[in-house]
Design a protein around this motif. Structure first.
Motif, PDB file in Angstrom:
ATOM      1  N   LEU A 196      -8.955   5.516  -7.055  1.00 25.79           N
ATOM      2  CA  LEU A 196     -10.140   5.074  -6.306  1.00 25.79           C
ATOM      3  C   LEU A 196      -9.791   4.294  -5.044  1.00 25.79           C
ATOM      4  O   LEU A 196     -10.386   4.538  -3.988  1.00 25.79           O
ATOM      5  N   PRO A 197      -8.846   3.320  -5.087  1.00 27.27           N
ATOM      6  CA  PRO A 197      -8.496   2.629  -3.833  1.00 27.27           C
ATOM      7  C   PRO A 197      -7.964   3.575  -2.766  1.00 27.27           C
ATOM      8  O   PRO A 197      -8.252   3.402  -1.580  1.00 27.27           O
ATOM      9  N   LEU A 198      -7.195   4.604  -3.190  1.00 28.01           N
ATOM     10  CA  LEU A 198      -6.674   5.564  -2.222  1.00 28.01           C
ATOM     11  C   LEU A 198      -7.798   6.383  -1.601  1.00 28.01           C
ATOM     12  O   LEU A 198      -7.821   6.613  -0.385  1.00 28.01           O
ATOM     13  N   LEU A 199      -8.750   6.786  -2.413  1.00 27.39           N
ATOM     14  CA  LEU A 199      -9.896   7.531  -1.897  1.00 27.39           C
ATOM     15  C   LEU A 199     -10.732   6.666  -0.956  1.00 27.39           C
ATOM     16  O   LEU A 199     -11.233   7.154   0.068  1.00 27.39           O
ATOM     17  N   ALA A 200     -10.871   5.379  -1.309  1.00 26.99           N
ATOM     18  CA  ALA A 200     -11.613   4.460  -0.439  1.00 26.99           C
ATOM     19  C   ALA A 200     -10.901   4.310   0.905  1.00 26.99           C
ATOM     20  O   ALA A 200     -11.541   4.282   1.965  1.00 26.99           O
ATOM     21  N   VAL A 237      -3.473   8.156 -13.962  1.00 30.08           N
ATOM     22  CA  VAL A 237      -4.652   7.349 -14.272  1.00 30.08           C
ATOM     23  C   VAL A 237      -5.682   7.575 -13.166  1.00 30.08           C
ATOM     24  O   VAL A 237      -5.549   7.008 -12.073  1.00 30.08           O
ATOM     25  N   PRO A 238      -6.682   8.398 -13.406  1.00 26.06           N
ATOM     26  CA  PRO A 238      -7.655   8.727 -12.345  1.00 26.06           C
ATOM     27  C   PRO A 238      -8.296   7.505 -11.701  1.00 26.06           C
ATOM     28  O   PRO A 238      -8.565   7.511 -10.497  1.00 26.06           O
ATOM     29  N   LEU A 239      -8.538   6.464 -12.485  1.00 30.16           N
ATOM     30  CA  LEU A 239      -9.195   5.279 -11.943  1.00 30.16           C
ATOM     31  C   LEU A 239      -8.375   4.639 -10.835  1.00 30.16           C
ATOM     32  O   LEU A 239      -8.927   4.057  -9.886  1.00 30.16           O
ATOM     33  N   PHE A 276       0.832  -1.203   0.000  1.00 35.97           N
ATOM     34  CA  PHE A 276       0.000   0.000   0.000  1.00 35.97           C
ATOM     35  C   PHE A 276       0.868   1.254   0.000  1.00 35.97           C
ATOM     36  O   PHE A 276       0.550   2.250  -0.673  1.00 35.97           O
ATOM     37  N   LEU A 277       1.963   1.231   0.733  1.00 38.88           N
ATOM     38  CA  LEU A 277       2.887   2.364   0.753  1.00 38.88           C
ATOM     39  C   LEU A 277       3.432   2.634  -0.650  1.00 38.88           C
ATOM     40  O   LEU A 277       3.458   3.786  -1.116  1.00 38.88           O
ATOM     41  N   ILE A 278       3.874   1.578  -1.319  1.00 43.02           N
ATOM     42  CA  ILE A 278       4.408   1.737  -2.681  1.00 43.02           C
ATOM     43  C   ILE A 278       3.329   2.290  -3.610  1.00 43.02           C
ATOM     44  O   ILE A 278       3.581   3.198  -4.423  1.00 43.02           O
ATOM     45  N   TYR A 279       2.127   1.744  -3.498  1.00 38.36           N
ATOM     46  CA  TYR A 279       1.005   2.223  -4.312  1.00 38.36           C
ATOM     47  C   TYR A 279       0.738   3.707  -4.050  1.00 38.36           C
ATOM     48  O   TYR A 279       0.578   4.517  -4.984  1.00 38.36           O
ATOM     49  N   ALA A 280       0.675   4.107  -2.779  1.00 41.57           N
ATOM     50  CA  ALA A 280       0.372   5.495  -2.425  1.00 41.57           C
ATOM     51  C   ALA A 280       1.441   6.453  -2.942  1.00 41.57           C
ATOM     52  O   ALA A 280       1.138   7.596  -3.308  1.00 41.57           O
ATOM     53  N   LEU A 281       2.695   6.002  -2.995  1.00 42.87           N
ATOM     54  CA  LEU A 281       3.770   6.853  -3.498  1.00 42.87           C
ATOM     55  C   LEU A 281       3.748   6.969  -5.015  1.00 42.87           C
ATOM     56  O   LEU A 281       4.119   8.008  -5.584  1.00 42.87           O
ATOM     57  N   LEU A 282       3.300   5.919  -5.694  1.00 43.85           N
ATOM     58  CA  LEU A 282       3.344   5.892  -7.153  1.00 43.85           C
ATOM     59  C   LEU A 282       2.109   6.485  -7.821  1.00 43.85           C
ATOM     60  O   LEU A 282       2.201   7.071  -8.902  1.00 43.85           O
ATOM     61  N   VAL A 283       0.951   6.320  -7.189  1.00 46.55           N
ATOM     62  CA  VAL A 283      -0.299   6.665  -7.869  1.00 46.55           C
ATOM     63  C   VAL A 283      -0.377   8.133  -8.329  1.00 46.55           C
ATOM     64  O   VAL A 283      -0.936   8.407  -9.408  1.00 46.55           O
ATOM     65  N   PRO A 284       0.200   9.108  -7.614  1.00 48.02           N
ATOM     66  CA  PRO A 284       0.118  10.493  -8.118  1.00 48.02           C
ATOM     67  C   PRO A 284       0.865  10.699  -9.434  1.00 48.02           C
ATOM     68  O   PRO A 284       0.570  11.643 -10.170  1.00 48.02           O
ATOM     69  N   PHE A 285       1.834   9.824  -9.740  1.00 47.61           N
ATOM     70  CA  PHE A 285       2.657  10.008 -10.931  1.00 47.61           C
ATOM     71  C   PHE A 285       2.174   9.179 -12.124  1.00 47.61           C
ATOM     72  O   PHE A 285       2.729   9.297 -13.214  1.00 47.61           O
ATOM     73  N   LEU A 286       1.166   8.344 -11.900  1.00 47.84           N
ATOM     74  CA  LEU A 286       0.714   7.463 -12.965  1.00 47.84           C
ATOM     75  C   LEU A 286      -0.270   8.135 -13.912  1.00 47.84           C
ATOM     76  O   LEU A 286      -0.435   7.703 -15.065  1.00 47.84           O
TER      77      LEU A 286
END
Length: 321
Positions: free
Chosen positions: A244-248, A239-241, A227-237
């Motif tokens: 959604l897991p971060l918002l959840a 892809v708005p979709l 989850f940490l890796i995901y949270a760090l990467l998602v702003p740079f990807l």
């Protein structure tokens, strides 16, 4: 016949042993328990050293600030009547007198969102039962001395998670572990946010190192790290979709924080819980990664500092100091 107990408390050199005040009120026959305080800088080594010098049938490990109930030894002794029971312990509860931040940490630890599968270490829930390391914690945990020493005690490469590694080995051999919610101690949470961050990082790092030593990986161990890796990467990807897991997750944290403040009957808990929950998950995840990639015990020959064990109560005396 009642067993003899050796109560063992590790403490830093010059540290205060607040646990002695509660032990002094113990209702167990004074001739059937001793208290050993192990002074040093390596808790695993301190506990093992004191265990080798102990004379009781049962080793009862407490932290220097564990506040026990007067009947804690009677309760533990009752479970040891069953010969296959090797370890007995109970939860560590947050006192109501702790600060708002400390109580928020305690609420997070004892919740499904924060503590998850180990939350019963921090709350009184259910009846006494056979259990595993997921419900037992070393600040309030006992072992049969003979079996503890046969297994060479705690793995001194680990701190924390040394008790988890030992209990895993014991369970694999068929030994029974008991969690008794009424065998509870109270302990204050970390006094500052910085200390809490350090605690979470250490817990994660210890879990990563334990995973390497055990040679088996539990999928849940990696969840905070992924989850940490995901949270760090998602702003740079871009892809708005994928947000959604971060918002959840953020919605879950808000709801859990609201519930925690209601349970704690204090609105001031809410902002602290909004901070405590993400810190728990993200910092713990970072610690696991560090423990897996760079375990401390592979950094070369380990240094063992001197340990001084003092008997502050023998089987024939009731004085504690």
């Amino acid at each position: 016949m009642l067993p003899k107990f050796s109560v063992i408390i590790p403490v830093k050199p010059g540290g205060e042993v607040r646990a002695l005040a509660g032990i002094a009120q113990a209702t167990y026959p004074p001739e059937l328990f001793e208290v050993l305080v192990a002074h040093g800088c390596q808790p695993s080594v301190q506990r093992n050293t004191a265990a080798r010098e102990a004379r009781g049938d049962i080793l009862y490990f407490l932290d220097d600030d564990s506040s026990v109930a007067p009947d804690f030894l009677e309760r533990a002794a009752g479970h040891y009547r069953e010969q296959n029971v090797t370890a007995v312990g109970g939860p560590s509860l947050t006192p109501a007198t702790d600060s708002t931040m400390q109580r928020a940490i305690g609420i997070a630890f004892s919740s499904a969102v924060g503590g998850g599968g180990v939350r019963n270490r921090y709350r009184k829930f259910g009846a006494a039962r056979y259990s595993s390391d997921s419900e037992l914690i070393l600040c309030n945990l006992s072992f049969r001395r003979e079996i503890f020493l046969e297994h060479e005690g705690l793995d001194e490469r680990l701190y924390p998670n040394e008790e988890n590694e030992l209990m895993d080995r014991l369970q694999q051999e068929g030994h029974l572990l008991v969690h008794d919610p009424d065998l509870a101690v109270t302990r204050s949470q970390r006094r500052t946010y910085r200390a809490y961050v350090k605690q979470m990082y250490g817990y994660g790092r210890g879990r990563g190192e334990q995973t390497l030593i055990a040679g088996t990986l539990k999928p849940i161990t990696l969840a905070p790290s992924l989850f940490l890796i995901y949270a760090l990467l998602v702003p740079f990807l871009g892809v708005p979709l994928l947000t959604l897991p971060l918002l959840a997750y953020l919605a879950i944290v808000v709801l859990a924080s609201l519930q925690g403040s209601l349970v704690g009957k204090d609105a001031a808990l809410f902002p602290w819980l909004l901070l405590v929950y993400p810190t728990l998950h993200l910092v713990y995840g970072a610690g696991v990664i560090r423990g897996l990639i760079r375990p401390r015990y592979r950094g070369g020959k380990q240094t063992h500092w001197d340990v001084e064990v003092r008997r502050v109560k023998t089987f024939s005396t009731v004085e504690l100091s």
